[in-house]
Design an enzyme around this catalytic site. Sequence first.
Site, short mmCIF file in Angstrom:
data_model
loop_
_atom_site.label_atom_id
_atom_site.label_comp_id
_atom_site.label_asym_id
_atom_site.label_seq_id
_atom_site.Cartn_x
_atom_site.Cartn_y
_atom_site.Cartn_z
CE1 TYR A 140 23.94 41.56 1.82
CE2 TYR A 140 24.53 39.78 3.31
CZ TYR A 140 24.88 40.88 2.56
OH TYR A 140 26.19 41.30 2.54
CG PHE A 150 23.63 48.00 -2.48
CD1 PHE A 150 23.98 47.52 -1.24
CD2 PHE A 150 22.31 48.37 -2.70
CE1 PHE A 150 23.05 47.39 -0.22
CE2 PHE A 150 21.37 48.26 -1.69
CZ PHE A 150 21.74 47.77 -0.44
CG ASP A 151 26.77 43.41 0.07
OD1 ASP A 151 27.54 42.63 -0.52
OD2 ASP A 151 26.72 43.49 1.31
CB ILE A 168 21.05 49.55 9.00
CG1 ILE A 168 20.44 48.43 8.16
CG2 ILE A 168 22.41 49.97 8.45
CD1 ILE A 168 20.17 48.82 6.71
CE1 TYR A 194 25.13 51.67 6.25
CE2 TYR A 194 23.80 51.08 4.35
CZ TYR A 194 24.69 50.75 5.35
OH TYR A 194 25.13 49.45 5.44
CG PHE A 211 18.35 44.50 2.22
CD1 PHE A 211 19.63 44.05 1.92
CD2 PHE A 211 18.20 45.78 2.70
CE1 PHE A 211 20.73 44.87 2.10
CE2 PHE A 211 19.29 46.61 2.89
CZ PHE A 211 20.57 46.15 2.58
#
Length: 241
Positions: A140, A150-151, A168, A194, A211
């Site tokens: 991902y 961010f990731d 999530i 979140y 994503f």
Amino acid sequence: MALVGLVLSGCDSQTNAELKTPAQKASYGIGLNMGKSLAQEGMDDLDSKAVAQGIEDAIGKKEQRLSDEELIEAFAALQKRAEERMAALGEENAKAGKKFLEENAKRTGVVTTASGLQYEVLKKADGAQPKPSDVVTVHYEGRLTDGSVFDSSIERGSPIDLPVSGVIPGWVEGLQLMHVGEKFKLYIPSDLAYGEQSPSPSIPANSVLVFELELLGIKDQPAEQPGGSAPDVEQGEAQGQ
């Protein structure tokens, strides 16, 4: 530690400190990290000279120049200001996220589910679909709506295993829509991610998360032992979870 960091971070702009010994390098690292953290929290206007004076007085065992009551009042004012800034930023993010999703829903190929999750299929496949009780292997990359990453397991070069029910809500729903071998793009509303709770400075409160998610496989589940139970799985092992 935070105050020391402020001093080192703030004073570095005024003087060129030597960074030769391990202690000097560690001191600079403390200042750098704390300075970044404080700036992200909206406290970038603190007076580094005043902070330096406080540390100098403490190290020199001099009488403090402000009473404890005055300090408590000042800290409370800063905390209130930071909370107000964060609340305003959260409201802005919520409005921007709503507008983004409304426009995104109009694009060809984007599907919006009853929950508000949006997705588009980037690569189709005919593999099995995971159940809530499954553990899956995925690759991902997570971005904000402005495109900032961010990731990313892709950048790390290593896919991850995760429980479908331990992530999530946007991922829980999205994974169960996928077949092994497929690649989706998920557009996750903040209430399925979140919400008002920011898990890190790189994900502001009320952010819509985007994503690219590839389902590589479904792990075989071990048989449950008599009288045993499955291990606890906490959310958030990765930023995407």
